[in-house]
Every structure is written in structure tokens, then in C-alpha cells.
Scaffold this motif. Structure first.
Motif, PDB file in Angstrom:
ATOM      1  N   LEU A   1       0.826  -1.218   0.000  1.00  0.00           N
ATOM      2  CA  LEU A   1       0.000   0.000   0.000  1.00  0.00           C
ATOM      3  C   LEU A   1       0.857   1.263   0.000  1.00  0.00           C
ATOM      4  CD1 LEU A   1      -2.807  -0.825   2.577  1.00  0.00           C
ATOM      5  CD2 LEU A   1      -3.080  -0.396   0.141  1.00  0.00           C
ATOM      6  N   THR A   2       0.396   2.288  -0.723  1.00  0.00           N
ATOM      7  CA  THR A   2       1.086   3.576  -0.726  1.00  0.00           C
ATOM      8  C   THR A   2       0.991   4.209   0.661  1.00  0.00           C
ATOM      9  OG1 THR A   2       0.129   3.783  -2.906  1.00  0.00           O
ATOM     10  CG2 THR A   2       1.249   5.702  -2.044  1.00  0.00           C
ATOM     11  N   PRO A   3       2.135   4.527   1.308  1.00  0.00           N
ATOM     12  CA  PRO A   3       2.061   5.084   2.669  1.00  0.00           C
ATOM     13  C   PRO A   3       1.299   6.409   2.732  1.00  0.00           C
ATOM     14  CG  PRO A   3       4.341   4.593   2.044  1.00  0.00           C
ATOM     15  CD  PRO A   3       3.507   4.368   0.837  1.00  0.00           C
ATOM     16  N   VAL A   4       1.290   7.148   1.626  1.00  0.00           N
ATOM     17  CA  VAL A   4       0.695   8.482   1.654  1.00  0.00           C
ATOM     18  C   VAL A   4      -0.801   8.438   1.986  1.00  0.00           C
ATOM     19  CG1 VAL A   4       0.085   8.757  -0.786  1.00  0.00           C
ATOM     20  CG2 VAL A   4       0.889  10.711   0.497  1.00  0.00           C
ATOM     21  N   TRP A   5      -1.505   7.361   1.605  1.00  0.00           N
ATOM     22  CA  TRP A   5      -2.937   7.266   1.926  1.00  0.00           C
ATOM     23  C   TRP A   5      -3.142   7.195   3.423  1.00  0.00           C
ATOM     24  CZ3 TRP A   5      -3.726   2.732  -2.033  1.00  0.00           C
ATOM     25  CH2 TRP A   5      -3.734   3.262  -3.323  1.00  0.00           C
ATOM     26  N   GLU A   6      -2.326   6.365   4.059  1.00  0.00           N
ATOM     27  CA  GLU A   6      -2.446   6.216   5.501  1.00  0.00           C
ATOM     28  C   GLU A   6      -2.075   7.524   6.203  1.00  0.00           C
ATOM     29  OE1 GLU A   6      -0.407   2.868   7.069  1.00  0.00           O
ATOM     30  OE2 GLU A   6      -0.616   3.534   9.133  1.00  0.00           O
ATOM     31  N   GLU A   7      -1.003   8.157   5.727  1.00  0.00           N
ATOM     32  CA  GLU A   7      -0.577   9.409   6.348  1.00  0.00           C
ATOM     33  C   GLU A   7      -1.643  10.480   6.208  1.00  0.00           C
ATOM     34  OE1 GLU A   7       4.191   8.649   5.664  1.00  0.00           O
ATOM     35  OE2 GLU A   7       3.164  10.168   4.463  1.00  0.00           O
ATOM     36  N   ALA A   8      -2.334  10.482   5.051  1.00  0.00           N
ATOM     37  CA  ALA A   8      -3.394  11.470   4.845  1.00  0.00           C
ATOM     38  C   ALA A   8      -4.483  11.286   5.895  1.00  0.00           C
ATOM     39  CB  ALA A   8      -3.975  11.334   3.439  1.00  0.00           C
ATOM     40  N   VAL A   9      -4.901  10.036   6.115  1.00  0.00           N
ATOM     41  CA  VAL A   9      -5.974   9.793   7.088  1.00  0.00           C
ATOM     42  C   VAL A   9      -5.487  10.095   8.509  1.00  0.00           C
ATOM     43  CG1 VAL A   9      -7.457   8.025   8.089  1.00  0.00           C
ATOM     44  CG2 VAL A   9      -7.202   8.170   5.616  1.00  0.00           C
ATOM     45  N   LEU A  10      -4.228   9.771   8.803  1.00  0.00           N
ATOM     46  CA  LEU A  10      -3.686  10.077  10.129  1.00  0.00           C
ATOM     47  C   LEU A  10      -3.689  11.579  10.394  1.00  0.00           C
ATOM     48  CD1 LEU A  10      -0.618   7.648  10.364  1.00  0.00           C
ATOM     49  CD2 LEU A  10      -2.741   7.527  11.678  1.00  0.00           C
ATOM     50  N   THR A  11      -3.284  12.372   9.382  1.00  0.00           N
ATOM     51  CA  THR A  11      -3.220  13.818   9.597  1.00  0.00           C
ATOM     52  C   THR A  11      -4.604  14.456   9.570  1.00  0.00           C
ATOM     53  OG1 THR A  11      -2.749  14.162   7.266  1.00  0.00           O
ATOM     54  CG2 THR A  11      -0.868  14.129   8.752  1.00  0.00           C
ATOM     55  N   MET A  12      -5.645  13.675   9.252  1.00  0.00           N
ATOM     56  CA  MET A  12      -7.007  14.197   9.420  1.00  0.00           C
ATOM     57  C   MET A  12      -7.523  13.845  10.811  1.00  0.00           C
ATOM     58  SD  MET A  12      -8.826  13.033   5.962  1.00  0.00           S
ATOM     59  CE  MET A  12      -7.831  12.875   4.509  1.00  0.00           C
ATOM     60  N   GLY A  13      -6.684  13.182  11.597  1.00  0.00           N
ATOM     61  CA  GLY A  13      -7.091  12.824  12.941  1.00  0.00           C
ATOM     62  C   GLY A  13      -7.648  11.415  13.049  1.00  0.00           C
ATOM     63  N   GLY A  14      -7.541  10.651  11.969  1.00  0.00           N
ATOM     64  CA  GLY A  14      -8.057   9.272  11.992  1.00  0.00           C
ATOM     65  C   GLY A  14      -7.178   8.368  12.839  1.00  0.00           C
ATOM     66  N   GLY A  15      -7.801   7.420  13.512  1.00  0.00           N
ATOM     67  CA  GLY A  15      -7.061   6.479  14.357  1.00  0.00           C
ATOM     68  C   GLY A  15      -6.826   5.166  13.640  1.00  0.00           C
ATOM     69  N   ARG A  16      -6.384   4.164  14.409  1.00  0.00           N
ATOM     70  CA  ARG A  16      -6.014   2.863  13.862  1.00  0.00           C
ATOM     71  C   ARG A  16      -7.161   2.190  13.107  1.00  0.00           C
ATOM     72  NH1 ARG A  16      -3.184  -1.966  16.531  1.00  0.00           N
ATOM     73  NH2 ARG A  16      -2.357  -0.452  17.975  1.00  0.00           N
ATOM     74  N   TRP A  17      -8.362   2.204  13.693  1.00  0.00           N
ATOM     75  CA  TRP A  17      -9.484   1.506  13.052  1.00  0.00           C
ATOM     76  C   TRP A  17      -9.940   2.234  11.807  1.00  0.00           C
ATOM     77  CZ3 TRP A  17      -9.755  -3.253  14.240  1.00  0.00           C
ATOM     78  CH2 TRP A  17      -9.346  -3.676  15.517  1.00  0.00           C
ATOM     79  N   ARG A  18      -9.875   3.555  11.861  1.00  0.00           N
ATOM     80  CA  ARG A  18     -10.222   4.356  10.689  1.00  0.00           C
ATOM     81  C   ARG A  18      -9.268   4.002   9.538  1.00  0.00           C
ATOM     82  NH1 ARG A  18     -14.552   7.619   9.335  1.00  0.00           N
ATOM     83  NH2 ARG A  18     -14.732   8.202  11.513  1.00  0.00           N
ATOM     84  N   VAL A  19      -7.985   3.914   9.854  1.00  0.00           N
ATOM     85  CA  VAL A  19      -6.997   3.572   8.829  1.00  0.00           C
ATOM     86  C   VAL A  19      -7.259   2.168   8.272  1.00  0.00           C
ATOM     87  CG1 VAL A  19      -4.549   3.064   8.448  1.00  0.00           C
ATOM     88  CG2 VAL A  19      -5.205   5.122   9.675  1.00  0.00           C
ATOM     89  N   LEU A  20      -7.568   1.222   9.168  1.00  0.00           N
ATOM     90  CA  LEU A  20      -7.833  -0.142   8.696  1.00  0.00           C
ATOM     91  C   LEU A  20      -9.051  -0.185   7.789  1.00  0.00           C
ATOM     92  CD1 LEU A  20      -7.241  -2.515  11.745  1.00  0.00           C
ATOM     93  CD2 LEU A  20      -5.913  -2.326   9.645  1.00  0.00           C
ATOM     94  N   ALA A  21     -10.127   0.437   8.228  1.00  0.00           N
ATOM     95  CA  ALA A  21     -11.387   0.332   7.490  1.00  0.00           C
ATOM     96  C   ALA A  21     -11.374   1.175   6.232  1.00  0.00           C
ATOM     97  CB  ALA A  21     -12.548   0.759   8.389  1.00  0.00           C
ATOM     98  N   GLN A  22     -10.703   2.326   6.266  1.00  0.00           N
ATOM     99  CA  GLN A  22     -10.846   3.207   5.128  1.00  0.00           C
ATOM    100  C   GLN A  22      -9.614   3.320   4.233  1.00  0.00           C
ATOM    101  OE1 GLN A  22     -13.001   6.117   7.235  1.00  0.00           O
ATOM    102  NE2 GLN A  22     -14.847   5.163   6.452  1.00  0.00           N
ATOM    103  N   VAL A  23      -8.509   2.734   4.659  1.00  0.00           N
ATOM    104  CA  VAL A  23      -7.332   2.738   3.788  1.00  0.00           C
ATOM    105  C   VAL A  23      -6.863   1.316   3.498  1.00  0.00           C
ATOM    106  CG1 VAL A  23      -4.933   3.452   3.542  1.00  0.00           C
ATOM    107  CG2 VAL A  23      -6.559   4.990   4.602  1.00  0.00           C
ATOM    108  N   VAL A  24      -6.585   0.557   4.555  1.00  0.00           N
ATOM    109  CA  VAL A  24      -5.962  -0.751   4.363  1.00  0.00           C
ATOM    110  C   VAL A  24      -6.877  -1.711   3.598  1.00  0.00           C
ATOM    111  CG1 VAL A  24      -5.011  -2.754   5.543  1.00  0.00           C
ATOM    112  CG2 VAL A  24      -4.489  -0.461   6.373  1.00  0.00           C
ATOM    113  N   LEU A  25      -8.109  -1.838   4.087  1.00  0.00           N
ATOM    114  CA  LEU A  25      -9.005  -2.807   3.464  1.00  0.00           C
ATOM    115  C   LEU A  25      -9.350  -2.448   2.011  1.00  0.00           C
ATOM    116  CD1 LEU A  25     -10.088  -5.485   4.387  1.00  0.00           C
ATOM    117  CD2 LEU A  25     -12.174  -4.352   5.127  1.00  0.00           C
TER     118      LEU A  25
END
Lengths: 268, 280
Positions: free
Chosen positions: B168-192
Motif C-alpha cells: 500500500l502507498t504510505p501516503v494514503w495512511e498518512e493522509a488519514v492520520l493527519t485528518m485525525g483518523g485512528g487505527r481503526w479508521r486507517v484499517l477500514a478506510q485505507v488498508v481494506l
């Protein structure tokens, strides 16, 4: 270090900005930044005043992106202190939005749904976040394209969506990492103007990294030179920020010359 | 939409533009199947003996007659339902657990260290070799067969998920993190969603391996089921019956794989597609 010059921003802020959250004060004291074992910036002192627009220029590899990623909370500092309004920055937060150089939109979400994401994370209810996202897309000139997927629009349009996404969550600081770097000169000038227009309604602090000296001189209230012979960081005041007409003024030209000379033989 | 093709060619509708598919391609696919059947009929009908002995094999007509008798019999449908139930249960378990474990291993070094060695030792063991273990472990054959089907599909899903998450491109995860998203948000909306195109490859392989294993397991230890019936027919020298069983497995396998592919294309419509249409 020279004192912050914030007159420009306070003058241009309209009434609407009163309801906007106040900008964050960002501060680095003797900071050492980089990956563990590979520091890129050392003994860095920098104070970004609330609401100011600081542009950062420097040769490639000097640590511009490292600085932004540290301020975003993605990269913990190796030493010294990095704070927002006096509190140490330990992790990413919705208050500090990051705009990437390219392709940071989630490709499986429509433009609208990308802009809605920070609002969803903040817990905004569905109807309201939809309305806010549509307003922001209209503001960046993408009204009517809400349902498109990112790969169906141009690179410049994707960057506009990224800008809308970053600002839709009403962050108190916006960190921009060469956001217009991949765009052609004409699109880039349009994007700079758009940025100036949308920032007028916010009180957010902006740190804008670029390798384009003209861009830095046009956008910034102040300008930080990173990684030159003049020390880890060298702050310069911009005479007339965000005024196209100032481009040919003698003081602006002098500033540009000073920057290019500091950047070394490649710049001069 | 489509799905009105002949019985010989279950439609695999294109997610993007079904209406643009030329009917000529359906005709060609049907003709390809018919030609294969025709060749079989000619070789067996003429009792050809060219080193391989076609005279022993039942003809298409004999198999067709047998098939006609069986579809009127409830037993055929019960076998079919049993096999489908086993494979769908085993495959669904493998999909859920394979994706979950794959994500866990790719994202957490602790999970990778705990689960990795055990799974790597188990992975080379063919699922069908687990029959003795399944017989010992489970109170009934039924659960044993589902377990073997699960084990067959689990590893392709696990491995493809692990790789897809790792790429996975790290930038997607970083984008969600810098919007204040947590671990589950990243899993559900980026990783999966981001790993889904890669996971689908594993699901596609998994459903195929599942069929191989469910049929083999039924042959060894089943009561009812297409595999069990096919082996029964062989032991009582009912060769047309054996071939009806084989054809049934083939068609069911095709339909389930097509369903996985179809569902896969539906959920990855966001992928930029340039010449994919031409390649299908």
C-alpha cells in the motif's frame, strides 16, 4: 532570529474569519529532525506565529519535507522540542492538516467523499458534511464533478480537491509539501491565486514548502531559508505578501536575488 | 444487464459496460464448448484407439442420457446442495480469517512473530493431507470436510492479503492520520479498500483450490456430495455417472469462480481501467 511579521495576515482577515478557529503557534527549539540514526536537520530554532503564512525554501535534500512531517506529527523529533501553542507535538492531529505533493486522495472514493472524510472523522453528521464538502468543491472550481473518481480528473484538479479536503476540516494549521510542484506553470499560478483566496477566510497558520523561489516570495508573509551557508534556518521578511503587482518592485527583486545567492551556485 | 446467454455459457458480465460486449464473443465461447463436446462424441462414438483408448469412455450421448435421468432424482440435487454448502462455508471462513490474519501479519510485527512461524510450517502441507487430522479432530465428517475446504482457501487468501497490504502507498495512511483518523479508521478506510484488488487475486485462487479439496475430501470421507457420488459411481462401474459428476463439478466450479470475479470487479470499479476490457 528575526521577529515574526504578521501584519499582512491580520489586515486581510475578513469578518467571516472570526468564526474560524484561531491559528496554531508552531515552535521548534534546538530541534534535531530526521529518521533515527539519520538526522537531516540539527539545532533548528523556528517560531511560526499563529495565522502567518511561512514559506520554506532550500536545496533538495535539505530537510524541507522532514520539517513538515515533524510538524504534522508523523515523524517524532530526535531531540529538542517541537510544540503547538506550547504543547509538545507527539502525534498527527486533525488540527494540523497536511497537503501532499500528489496522489494523496483515496482513489476509491469520489471527490466529494474524499472531502467528506476529515469531517466524518470529526464526527460531523452526514447531511452537514455532504453540504460542506459540496461547498468546498464548488469553491475550488469543481462544482458538478463531486461524483467523479480522482483518476477521472486532471492532476491540477486533484490538487484542488486536496486543498478542499485539507481546509474542510477547519484545521488550525495547514502544512503544504510542494503542493503545486507537479503542475505546469500556468496551472500553478492559478492554484496560488486560489490558495490566497481560500486562505483569506481562515485564520489557520500555514507552512508552505516549495522549491520555487517566485512562489515562496509571492505567498509568504515570511520566508525561511533552510540548509544554506547562512545557518540551519534563515528568516526573511517579504515586503508585500500575496501582491502580484509587487513582483517587479525593487525590494522584491532584491529579496529574490538574496535568496538565489544564498541557495548557492545552482541558484545564481 | 446480460445473463441471458445460452446454458452452455454462463454469462460473466462486464462490470463497466455490459452493453458494449459483442454477441459474437458469446457465440464464440459457446462454439468452443460445443466443439469440445463434439470432439469427445466423435472420439468415443467411433471407439478410437490411438494409444489412448477412447472406446472405454462413455459417449456424450450416454452421459447426457444419464444426466437427464439424474436431474429428475432428488439425490442429485441433494449432493449438489451438500457440496455447495460445504464449499461456501469453508470458503467464507477462509476469506474472513485469511484477510484478518493477513492484515494482522502485515501490520503488526508482534502478530507476524507469533503467527508467522506456525503458519509457514502449516502452509506447505496440502489441505487434502489434513484428512486424517480432520477425522481425529472433528466429531463429524461434515465439519472435517468444511475444515479441509477452509484450509485450502485460507493460505492463498492470507498470502495475497499480506502482500497487498505491504504494497500500500504510505501516503494514503498518512493522509488519514493527519485528518485525525485512528487505527481503526486507517484499517477500514485505507488498508481494506486499498488492499482489495490484491486480496481478490487470493480469493479467486482460493475458490478454485477449495473445489479441488472439497471434492477430494468427499471422495475420501463424505456422506453425500458430488465428490462422494462420483467415487461411488466409479466403485459400481457406472462410468456415465462418473462423468456426470465430473461435468457437475466443472460447471459449479466455473459458476463460483465467475461469481467471485464478478463481485471482485464490482467492488474495484474505482481502479483505472484502460485495456482491461480488451483482455477479458
Amino acid at each position: 532570529m528575526s521577529s515574526p511579521a504578521v501584519e499582512g495576515t491580520t489586515v486581510t482577515a475578513p469578518e467571516r474569519a472570526v468564526e474560524a478557529p484561531p491559528g496554531l503557534g508552531l515552535r521548534l527549539d534546538g530541534a534535531e529532525l530526521g529518521r533515527p540514526g539519520a538526522p537531516v536537520l540539527e539545532a533548528l530554532d523556528l517560531d511560526v506565529a499563529p495565522g502567518e503564512l511561512l514559506t520554506v525554501v532550500g536545496p533538495s535534500g535539505c530537510g524541507k519535507s522532514t520539517l513538515l512531517r515533524t510538524l504534522a506529527g508523523l515523524l517524532p523529533p530526535l531531540g529538542g522540542s517541537v510544540t503547538e501553542d506550547g504543547r509538545p507535538i507527539t502525534r498527527p492531529d486533525a488540527d494540523r492538516a497536511l497537503v501532499f505533493q500528489e496522489d494523496a486522495l483515496l482513489p476509491w472514493r469520489s471527490l466529494r467523499s474524499n472531502v467528506e472524510l476529515p469531517l466524518a472523522i470529526r464526527g460531523t453528521e452526514r447531511a452537514r458534511r455532504r453540504r460542506t464538502a459540496e461547498e468546498w468543491l464548488a469553491r475550488v472550481g469543481l462544482g458538478g464533478r463531486e461524483n467523479r473518481l480522482p483518476h477521472r480528473v486532471s492532476g491540477g484538479q486533484r490538487q484542488r480537491v486536496q486543498l478542499a479536503r485539507a481546509l474542510a476540516g477547519s484545521p488550525r494549521a495547514v502544512l503544504m509539501d510542494e503542493p503545486f510542484g507537479a503542475l505546469d506553470a500556468q496551472t500553478r499560478a492559478g492554484m496560488q491565486q486560489l490558495l490566497v483566496d481560500v486562505l483569506r477566510d481562515t485564520r489557520a497558520t500555514v507552512v508552505f514548502v516549495t522549491h520555487d523561489v517566485d512562489e515562496a516570495v509571492f505567498l509568504g508573509d515570511r520566508l525561511a531559508l533552510l540548509g544554506t551557508s547562512r545557518g540551519p534556518v534563515c528568516l526573511l521578511d517579504v515586503p508585500r505578501p500575496r501582491d502580484r503587482a509587487a513582483h517587479n518592485e525593487p525590494e522584491t527583486a532584491a529579496l529574490r536575488r538574496e535568496i538565489l545567492e544564498s541557495l548557492g551556485p545552482l541558484g545564481s | 444487464m446480460t445473463a441471458t446467454a445460452t446454458t452452455a455459457a454462463p454469462a460473466v458480465p462486464e462490470a463497466t459496460s455490459a452493453h458494449r460486449r459483442p454477441w459474437g464473443r458469446y457465440a464464440l465461447r459457446a462454439a468452443s464448448l460445443l466443439a469440445a463436446l463434439g470432439l469427445w462424441q466423435v472420439l468415443t462414438g467411433l471407439d478410437v484407439r490411438l494409444w489412448v483408448h477412447f472406446d472405454q469412455l462413455p459417449t456424450v450421448a450416454e452421459v447426457g442420457r444419464e444426466f437427464g435421468q439424474r436431474i429428475g432424482d432428488g439425490l442429485y440435487w441433494q449432493d449438489l446442495a451438500d457440496s455447495l454448502r460445504r464449499i461456501l462455508t469453508g470458503f467464507a471462513l477462509a476469506a474472513v480469517l485469511g484477510v484478518a490474519t493477513g492484515i494482522g501479519i502485515a501490520r503488526s510485527t508482534v502478530a507476524a512473530d507469533i503467527l508467522g512461524p506456525v503458519l509457514e510450517v502449516l502452509r506447505p502441507i496440502p489441505a487434502i493431507a489434513l484428512v486424517p487430522v480432520a477425522i481425529l479432530l472433528f466429531p463429524s465428517n461434515e465439519q472435517g470436510i468444511v475444515f479441509i475446504t477452509f484450509a485450502a482457501a485460507f493460505f492463498p487468501v492470507l498470502v495475497s492479503t499480506r502482500h497487498a497490504v505491504g504494497a500500500l502507498t504510505p501516503v494514503w495512511e498518512e493522509a488519514v492520520l493527519t485528518m485525525g483518523g485512528g487505527r481503526w479508521r486507517v484499517l477500514a478506510q485505507v488498508v481494506l479498500p486499498g488492499a482489495l484488488p490484491g486480496i481478490l487475486g487470493g480469493l479467486s485462487v482460493g475458490i478454485g483450490v477449495s473445489w479441488i479439496c472439497v471434492i477430494s475430501a468427499e471422495m475420501i470421507s463424505g456422506e453425500y456430495g458430488v465428490g462422494y457420488r462420483t467415487w461411488q459411481d466409479y466403485t459400481i462401474v457406472d462410468y456415465p455417472g462418473v462423468l456426470v459428476g465430473m461435468a457437475t463439478i466443472g460447471v459449479l466450479g466455473w459458476i463460483t469462480s465467475a461469481a467471485v470475479e464478478f463481485a471482485g470487479r464490482r467492488v474495484t470499479r474505482w481502479l483505472p481501467r484502460t485495456d482491461r476490457r480488451a483482455s477479458r
